[in-house]
Design an enzyme around this catalytic site. Structure first.
Site, PDB file in Angstrom:
ATOM      1  N   ALA A 125      -9.236  -2.658  14.226  1.00 14.80           N
ATOM      2  CA  ALA A 125      -9.381  -3.838  13.374  1.00 14.80           C
ATOM      3  C   ALA A 125      -9.403  -3.464  11.902  1.00 14.80           C
ATOM      4  O   ALA A 125     -10.443  -3.056  11.356  1.00 14.80           O
ATOM      5  CB  ALA A 125     -10.649  -4.594  13.759  1.00 14.80           C
ATOM      6  N   LEU A 126      -8.229  -3.589  11.266  1.00 15.84           N
ATOM      7  CA  LEU A 126      -8.089  -3.287   9.837  1.00 15.84           C
ATOM      8  C   LEU A 126      -7.756  -4.568   9.062  1.00 15.84           C
ATOM      9  O   LEU A 126      -8.356  -4.861   8.039  1.00 15.84           O
ATOM     10  CB  LEU A 126      -6.965  -2.247   9.659  1.00 15.84           C
ATOM     11  CG  LEU A 126      -6.613  -1.832   8.236  1.00 15.84           C
ATOM     12  CD1 LEU A 126      -7.754  -1.025   7.605  1.00 15.84           C
ATOM     13  CD2 LEU A 126      -5.327  -0.976   8.207  1.00 15.84           C
ATOM     14  N   GLU A 366       1.889  -3.070  12.235  1.00 17.96           N
ATOM     15  CA  GLU A 366       1.673  -1.633  11.981  1.00 17.96           C
ATOM     16  C   GLU A 366       2.328  -1.220  10.642  1.00 17.96           C
ATOM     17  O   GLU A 366       2.824  -0.114  10.477  1.00 17.96           O
ATOM     18  CB  GLU A 366       2.268  -0.824  13.130  1.00 17.96           C
ATOM     19  CG  GLU A 366       1.482   0.423  13.430  1.00 17.96           C
ATOM     20  CD  GLU A 366       0.483   0.248  14.571  1.00 17.96           C
ATOM     21  OE1 GLU A 366       0.078  -0.897  14.866  1.00 17.96           O
ATOM     22  OE2 GLU A 366       0.089   1.280  15.133  1.00 17.96           O
TER      23      GLU A 366
HETATM   24  N1  COS Z   1      -3.273  10.246   5.354  1.00 21.14           N
HETATM   25  C1  COS Z   1      -4.413  10.579   4.685  1.00 21.14           C
HETATM   26  N2  COS Z   1      -4.806   9.951   3.551  1.00 21.14           N
HETATM   27  C2  COS Z   1      -4.014   8.966   3.078  1.00 21.14           C
HETATM   28  C3  COS Z   1      -2.813   8.572   3.711  1.00 21.14           C
HETATM   29  C4  COS Z   1      -2.458   9.269   4.894  1.00 21.14           C
HETATM   30  N3  COS Z   1      -1.334   8.961   5.552  1.00 21.14           N
HETATM   31  N4  COS Z   1      -2.248   7.579   3.022  1.00 21.14           N
HETATM   32  C5  COS Z   1      -3.054   7.335   1.963  1.00 21.14           C
HETATM   33  N5  COS Z   1      -4.119   8.175   2.019  1.00 21.14           N
HETATM   34  C6  COS Z   1      -5.218   8.286   1.059  1.00 21.14           C
HETATM   35  C7  COS Z   1      -4.668   8.610  -0.331  1.00 21.14           C
HETATM   36  O1  COS Z   1      -4.515   9.999  -0.492  1.00 21.14           O
HETATM   37  C8  COS Z   1      -5.726   8.027  -1.229  1.00 21.14           C
HETATM   38  O2  COS Z   1      -6.802   8.943  -1.314  1.00 21.14           O
HETATM   39  P1  COS Z   1      -7.531   9.259  -2.723  1.00 21.14           P
HETATM   40  O3  COS Z   1      -7.989   7.925  -3.252  1.00 21.14           O
HETATM   41  O4  COS Z   1      -8.629  10.181  -2.349  1.00 21.14           O
HETATM   42  O5  COS Z   1      -6.496   9.889  -3.599  1.00 21.14           O
HETATM   43  C9  COS Z   1      -6.210   6.833  -0.466  1.00 21.14           C
HETATM   44  O6  COS Z   1      -5.850   7.028   0.916  1.00 21.14           O
HETATM   45  C10 COS Z   1      -5.607   5.540  -0.950  1.00 21.14           C
HETATM   46  O7  COS Z   1      -4.194   5.667  -0.816  1.00 21.14           O
HETATM   47  P2  COS Z   1      -3.203   4.892  -1.774  1.00 21.14           P
HETATM   48  O8  COS Z   1      -3.608   5.087  -3.199  1.00 21.14           O
HETATM   49  O9  COS Z   1      -1.814   5.282  -1.389  1.00 21.14           O
HETATM   50  O10 COS Z   1      -3.530   3.374  -1.352  1.00 21.14           O
HETATM   51  P3  COS Z   1      -2.752   2.061  -1.675  1.00 21.14           P
HETATM   52  O11 COS Z   1      -3.754   0.981  -1.726  1.00 21.14           O
HETATM   53  O12 COS Z   1      -1.831   2.263  -2.837  1.00 21.14           O
HETATM   54  O13 COS Z   1      -1.792   1.769  -0.404  1.00 21.14           O
HETATM   55  C11 COS Z   1      -0.699   1.818   1.721  1.00 21.14           C
HETATM   56  C12 COS Z   1      -1.649   2.492   0.720  1.00 21.14           C
HETATM   57  C13 COS Z   1       0.106   0.695   1.138  1.00 21.14           C
HETATM   58  C14 COS Z   1       0.252   2.885   2.234  1.00 21.14           C
HETATM   59  C15 COS Z   1      -1.615   1.329   2.852  1.00 21.14           C
HETATM   60  O14 COS Z   1      -2.479   0.314   2.355  1.00 21.14           O
HETATM   61  C16 COS Z   1      -0.867   0.780   4.032  1.00 21.14           C
HETATM   62  O15 COS Z   1      -0.386   1.551   4.873  1.00 21.14           O
HETATM   63  N6  COS Z   1      -0.797  -0.551   4.146  1.00 21.14           N
HETATM   64  C17 COS Z   1      -0.292  -1.191   5.336  1.00 21.14           C
HETATM   65  C18 COS Z   1      -1.372  -1.313   6.343  1.00 21.14           C
HETATM   66  C19 COS Z   1      -0.826  -1.571   7.699  1.00 21.14           C
HETATM   67  O16 COS Z   1       0.016  -0.851   8.194  1.00 21.14           O
HETATM   68  N7  COS Z   1      -1.338  -2.602   8.310  1.00 21.14           N
HETATM   69  C20 COS Z   1      -0.873  -2.939   9.594  1.00 21.14           C
HETATM   70  C21 COS Z   1      -1.946  -3.440  10.405  1.00 21.14           C
HETATM   71  S1  COS Z   1      -2.871  -2.241  11.117  1.00 21.14           S
HETATM   72  S2  COS Z   1      -2.211  -2.296  12.935  1.00 21.14           S
END
Ligand code: COS
Length: 385
Positions: A125-126, A366
Site C-alpha cells: 500500500a503506497l 506499478e
Molecule cells: N532504489 C533505492 N533508492 C531509490 C530508488 C531506488 N530504485 N529510487 C529512488 N531512490 C531514493 C533516491 O536515491 C532518493 O534518496 P535521497 O533523498 O537519499 O537522495 C529518494 O529515494 C527520493 O528519490 P527521488 O528524488 O528520485 O524521488 P522523486 O520524488 O523525484 O521521484 C519516482 C521518484 C518518481 C521515481 C518515484 O516516486 C516513483 O517511482 N513513482 C511512481 C510510483 C509507482 O510506481 N506507483 C505505482 C503504485 S505502487 S504498485
C-alpha cells in the site's frame, strides 16, 4: 551436473508444470472470473497447493528459493490465459518484498512462511488519492510514534488484492520535514483495530483482482512491525518496485503472448477470398510484427529478471525498460489481435477483447509508462534540480 544446469532444469520443470496447470484449471475459468468480477479463491488455493506463492522466498523462510527468472516465467504462463489469476502470484511477491528487503530476521520468520505457503495473502500500500506518480512528495498517510507502537491515520487507494490480503505493507510519513527520509514502512495485519477496507473500484479489466481503498483510523501497529529504521520506508518502497516491475512486465508479456497465439490460430483457420486470412499479406504481416515484438519484449523481460537474480547495479533501469516495453507491446498486440478477429474480436464470446482490456492496466500501474521513462532518462542523464 553443474549447479547452473540443475537450476535450469528445475526452472524448466516448474514452468512446464504451470503450463499444464494453466491449460487444465486456469484457462477454462478465465472468462467466468472476468464476468463475475470476483476474486478466484479456488485459483489461489490451486497456486498455494502447487507452491507458486513463494517462488523467490528463500527456503529458510519456507519458500521455494527459486530465481526471479523462474518467477517471471510463471507469471507469464498464467497471464497467457488469465491476467487476473497471474496477479495472485505477482501481488504476493509485491506484498512480501518489503519484508524481504527491509525486514529483520525475526520479522521474516514471523511473516514469510505463511506468505510462502499461501496461507496468508500479502499486499503493498503506497498509492493515495493525491499521490500516484508523485509517491513521495504527496504522501499524506501519517504514522505517529506512541510508546511501543505507531498510530497510523490516512487512506490508501488502488490497493490490488487489498480486501483479500491478510497482511499489508503500508508506507506512511513519520517525519513531514525529512523528505525522502521521512517515510517509514509497516506491516499491518488484518483485524488490527482501526484498519478497514473501503470502496472497491469498478474497472475496465483485471476484474477478478479486487482493487480497493484501505482506511487507517487511529490504527495502532506495534513498533516491532516497522520494517527497517524509521525513515527508510521510501527507499524500501523504491527497491521493491525495482523487483516487482518485472513481474508486471511478465504479466503484460503473457497477455500479449496469449493474444498472439489466439489470433495466429484464428488466422490459420478463418478463410476469406479462398484462403486462410493469415496468408493474405494484410493479416500475415500484422502477425509477423506482433510475433517480433513479443519475442523482443520477452528477451528484455528475462534480462531484467536475471539482473534481479544477480543484484546488478542497473536493476532499476532494466526493470523500468522491461515494464515499458512489455506494457506497450501488450497494448499494441492485443489491439491488433482484436483487429485480426474482426467482429469476433470485439465480441465477449472470444478472449481477445478481455485481453485488450486487461492489457491497458499494465501501462498504468506499478508506475505509469511516463514514470518508467522518467526512471530510464534519470539513469541516463541524472535528475537535475
Ligand atoms: N532504489 C533505492 N533508492 C531509490 C530508488 C531506488 N530504485 N529510487 C529512488 N531512490 C531514493 C533516491 O536515491 C532518493 O534518496 P535521497 O533523498 O537519499 O537522495 C529518494 O529515494 C527520493 O528519490 P527521488 O528524488 O528520485 O524521488 P522523486 O520524488 O523525484 O521521484 C519516482 C521518484 C518518481 C521515481 C518515484 O516516486 C516513483 O517511482 N513513482 C511512481 C510510483 C509507482 O510506481 N506507483 C505505482 C503504485 S505502487 S504498485
Amino acid at each position: 551436473m553443474s549447479a547452473a544446469a540443475q537450476a535450469h532444469d528445475e526452472e524448466a520443470m516448474i514452468v512446464e508444470m504451470v503450463r499444464e496447470l494453466v491449460s487444465e484449471k486456469v484457462a477454462p475459468r478465465a472468462a467466468a472470473i472476468d464476468e463475475s468480477e470476483e476474486f478466484p479463491d479456488d485459483i489461489r488455493r490451486l497456486f498455494a497447493q502447487n507452491d507458486l506463492l513463494g517462488i523467490p522466498i528463500p527456503t529458510e523462510y519456507g519458500g521455494l528459493g527459486g530465481s526471479f527468472v523462474t518467477y517471471v516465467k510463471v507469471v507469464e504462463e498464467i497471464a497467457k490465459a488469465c491476467a487476473s489469476s497471474s496477479l495472485i502470484v505477482a501481488v504476493q511477491e509485491l506484498g512480501m518484498l518489503p519484508i524481504m528487503i527491509g525486514g529483520n530476521d525475526e520479522q521474516k520468520r514471523r511473516f514469510l512462511p505463511k506468505i510462502a505457503s499461501g496461507e496468508h495473502l500479502a499486499a503493498y500500500a503506497l498509492t493515495e488519492a493525491s499521490s500516484g506518480s508523485d509517491a513521495l512528495g504527496s504522501m499524506r498517510t501519517r504514522a505517529r510514534r506512541d510508546g511501543d507502537s505507531y498510530v497510523l491515520d490516512g487512506q490508501k487507494i488502488w490497493i490490488t488484492n487489498g480486501s483479500v490480503a491478510d497482511i499489508v505493507c503500508v508506507f506512511a510519513v513519520t517525519d513531514p520535514e525529512a523528505g525522502s527520509r521521512g517515510v517509514s514502512a509497516f506491516v499491518v495485519e488484518k483485524g488490527t483495530p482501526g484498519f478497514s477496507v473501503g470502496k472497491k473500484e469498478r474497472k475496465m479489466g483485471i476484474k477478478g483482482s479486487p482493487t480497493v481503498e484501505l482506511i487507517f483510523n487511529e490504527c495502532r501497529v506495534p513498533a516491532a512491525n516497522r520494517l527497517g529504521e524509521e525513515g527508510e520506508g521510501f527507499k524500501i518502497a523504491m527497491k521493491v518496485l525495482d523487483k516487482s516491475r518485472p513481474g508486471i512486465a511478465a504479466q503484460a508479456l503473457g497477455i500479449a503472448a496469449g493474444a498472439l497465439e489466439y489470433a495466429t490460430q484464428y488466422a490459420r483457420d478463418r478463410v476469406a477470398f479462398g484462403k486462410p486470412i493469415g496468408q493474405h499479406q494484410g493479416i500475415g504481416f500484422m502477425l509477423a510484427d506482433m510475433k517480433t515484438e513479443v519475442e523482443a519484449a520477452r528477451l528484455m523481460l528475462y534480462e531484467s529478471a536475471r539482473k534481479c537474480d544477480e543484484g546488478a547495479p542497473d536493476v532499476s533501469l532494466w526493470a523500468s525498460m522491461a515494464k515499458l516495453k512489455c506494457g506497450d507491446v501488450a497494448m499494441a498486440v492485443t489491439t491488433d489481435a482484436v483487429q485480426v478477429l474482426g467482429g469476433f474480436g470485439y465480441s465477449a464470446e472470444y478472449p481477445v477483447e478481455r485481453m485488450m482490456r486487461d492489457a491497458k492496466i499494465t501501462q498504468i500501474y506499478e508506475g505509469t509508462q511516463q514514470i518508467q521513462r522518467l526512471v530510464i532518462s534519470r539513469n541516463l542523464v541524472g535528475k537535475g534540480r
